[in-house]
Scaffold this motif. Structure first.
Motif, mmCIF file in Angstrom:
data_model
loop_
_atom_site.group_PDB
_atom_site.id
_atom_site.type_symbol
_atom_site.label_atom_id
_atom_site.label_comp_id
_atom_site.label_asym_id
_atom_site.label_seq_id
_atom_site.Cartn_x
_atom_site.Cartn_y
_atom_site.Cartn_z
ATOM 1 N N LEU A 57 30.867 42.258 37.844
ATOM 2 C CA LEU A 57 32.011 42.972 38.411
ATOM 3 C C LEU A 57 31.644 44.318 39.027
ATOM 4 C CD1 LEU A 57 34.626 42.382 35.530
ATOM 5 C CD2 LEU A 57 34.385 41.089 37.658
ATOM 6 N N LEU B 257 31.582 44.650 42.932
ATOM 7 C CA LEU B 257 32.645 43.947 43.653
ATOM 8 C C LEU B 257 33.211 44.758 44.823
ATOM 9 C CD1 LEU B 257 34.962 41.963 41.194
ATOM 10 C CD2 LEU B 257 33.413 41.096 42.937
ATOM 11 N N PRO B 258 33.490 46.058 44.663
ATOM 12 C CA PRO B 258 34.082 46.794 45.790
ATOM 13 C C PRO B 258 33.243 46.724 47.058
ATOM 14 C CG PRO B 258 34.301 48.074 43.777
ATOM 15 C CD PRO B 258 33.429 46.897 43.444
ATOM 16 N N ALA C 212 34.029 53.197 43.546
ATOM 17 C CA ALA C 212 35.419 52.792 43.749
ATOM 18 C C ALA C 212 36.146 53.775 44.673
ATOM 19 C CB ALA C 212 36.139 52.705 42.407
ATOM 20 N N GLY D 6 42.591 48.332 47.724
ATOM 21 C CA GLY D 6 42.474 47.278 46.723
ATOM 22 C C GLY D 6 41.035 46.945 46.393
ATOM 23 N N ALA D 7 40.169 46.943 47.426
ATOM 24 C CA ALA D 7 38.747 46.657 47.205
ATOM 25 C C ALA D 7 38.116 47.701 46.292
ATOM 26 C CB ALA D 7 38.010 46.606 48.542
ATOM 27 N N ILE E 232 39.270 47.215 42.432
ATOM 28 C CA ILE E 232 38.741 46.100 41.630
ATOM 29 C C ILE E 232 37.406 46.442 40.971
ATOM 30 C CG2 ILE E 232 39.937 44.325 42.968
ATOM 31 C CD1 ILE E 232 37.364 43.740 44.421
ATOM 32 N N PRO F 185 37.618 47.718 36.456
ATOM 33 C CA PRO F 185 37.385 46.949 35.231
ATOM 34 C C PRO F 185 35.922 46.949 34.794
ATOM 35 C CG PRO F 185 38.903 45.765 36.654
ATOM 36 C CD PRO F 185 38.407 46.935 37.447
#
Length: 467
Positions: free
Chosen positions: A269, A272-273, A335, A438-439, A442, A445
């Protein structure tokens, strides 16, 4: 070094390197300097089958949906653990006996990448997306193979944990230089000489990696491990195949037990961004109305400065505070950096795309590169401590595949998401804005999982004692 990981080494009281030590070592230590060039060679093909290819396709009028789905050629990076056992156990054809196992595979992979880039230049979008995507897949496959062996060489060539940190920073610096080249300098060439010529130039630049391969030496620990493996069952026997393919995973979970699952979860994870926003970044620049020269100039100035600063600060944070704190800080910065593109899109929507000036675009680009580079140094350094000698290539390929596989899958839908947001009544810039915010979100987490892992894993001694 035995099959125990670096995490189990006895306490070592070492002087923690500062920012100046990192950069001096990159240009004075032979192995660290070679790592810089190999990092460049590893990073160069990455965007040429992803974001930069998307810019080329958008120039030709390809839809965002098609660009997003074509980014799935990058799945080659996600499944490299499937063939990494063979890279660990077999010499490369023709050149393996001459150069050694690690360097032999480097040279083979670099040659295929260069030839594949020439093929992409010849085919182009006019040759059809299927054919172009097939050639891009060959490039991605060869590039993933190069990553396997370069990562193994980096880990095995380092003699101390401090040198591993320096080499990881050098790798990231070389990688970021390559990203600047394949995401910015290439735009100048494409704008004035055309996309096919620009891809041909990138093929020539793979020669930097070839030079580094020939200049490097085979790590002594690789030769020792290879000799030990030579006395075992052949790879094509059931026991030999089991040891090569399954053995690395058994060794990993034997070392970390249930924490290994938590490690793989957060690694999957963490980036992910960056992955999710990747395919839409260059189309976003195009739709902002920015010329290739402007984008290239910003990338090579603000972007490069941000990358250098992020790598230096990331290395310094890890050296002073430990891997886990570095991962937490890097994850938060990443992020925020990705979400900053959302702020830029909303600014362009409210003020008009003409308001996106060189300094405005440059400030966002600097922050993006700083946050992403900082997170990259933290993750690469952390994953490098988790491997066992004899299984280095396979275990690191497992870890790096884990961090890529979820993001590679989700990013294929990035164009669909942006187009669906626009279809729901938002403007194109507003759609980009919602998508980028949104990217960025995520990635949070993963930060929570890092905090949990830092709380439950046994306290480390040595370089990471500060966690």
């Amino acid at each position: 070094m035995t099959t125990e990981t670096t995490a189990a080494t006895p306490p070592v009281k070492a002087k923690k390197p500062g920012m100046g030590d990192v950069y001096r070592a990159m240009f004075r230590e032979p192995r660290v300097a070679i790592m810089l060039a190999l990092g460049f060679s590893s990073g160069l093909p990455f965007l040429l089958t992803a974001g930069t290819l998307g810019y080329w396709l958008r120039d030709e009028g390809t839809t965002l949906k098609a660009i997003g789905f074509l980014s799935w050629v990058g799945f080659a990076y996600s499944f490299k653990f499937l063939w990494s056992p063979f890279i660990d156990r077999l010499d490369a054809p023709l050149v393996g006996k001459w150069l050694g196992r690690r360097r032999g595979w480097m040279l083979v992979a670099q040659t295929i990448v260069a030839l594949g880039l020439v093929g992409m230049a010849i085919v182009g979008p006019q040759g059809g997306l299927v054919l172009l995507g097939s050639v891009a897949l060959v490039v991605a496959f060869a590039s993933a193979t190069q990553d396997i062996v370069v990562d193994a060489w980096r880990i095995e060539a380092a003699e101390t944990s401090e040198e591993l940190g320096l080499m990881s920073s050098a790798y990231q610096l070389g990688y970021r230089f390559a990203i600047i080249t394949s995401d910015a300098l290439i735009l100048f060439i494409a704008n004035h000489a055309g996309w096919p010529v620009s891809y041909g130039v990138m093929a020539v630049l793979m020669g930097i990696g070839v030079w580094a391969t020939l200049k490097a030496t085979e790590p002594l620990r690789t030769r020792t491990a290879s000799e030990e493996k030579a006395g075992q069952d052949a790879l094509w026997t059931p026991r030999g195949f089991f040891d090569a393919v399954v053995g690395p995973f058994i060794a990993f979970f034997k070392t970390y037990a249930w924490l290994g699952l938590l490690m793989l979860a957060f690694i999957s994870l963490y980036r992910l961004p960056e992955f999710v926003m990747g395919p839409m970044a260059t189309p976003f620049y195009h739709d902002l109305g920015l010329s290739k020269d402007v984008v290239g100039a910003v990338r090579t100035s603000f972007g490069l400065a941000g990358s250098l600063a992020g790598i230096a600060v990331g290395g310094l944070v890890i050296a002073r505070f430990g891997y886990m704190k570095g991962l937490i800080i890097g994850g938060i910065m990443q992020a925020l950096a990705i979400a900053s593109f959302g702020a830029l899109a909303m600014f362009a929507d409210s003020m008009g795309t003409s308001a996106v000036t060189f300094p405005v675009f440059g400030s966002v680009m600097f922050f993006d590169n700083f946050g992403v580079a900082m997170a990259g140094v933290a993750l690469v350094t952390y994953m490098s401590t988790l491997t066992s000698l004899g299984y280095t290539a396979t275990q690191y390929a497992l870890l790096s595949s884990t961090y890529a596989i979820v993001g590679k899958f989700l990013k294929g839908f990035s164009g669909v998401v942006v187009e669906n947001i626009e279809a729901s009544g938002f403007s194109l810039m507003q759609s980009y804005g919602v998508f980028f915010v949104g990217a960025g979100a995520i990635g949070l987490p993963a930060v929570a999982l890092v905090i949990w892992l830092a709380m439950v894993q046994p306290k480390k001694t040595g370089p990471d004692a500060a966690t």
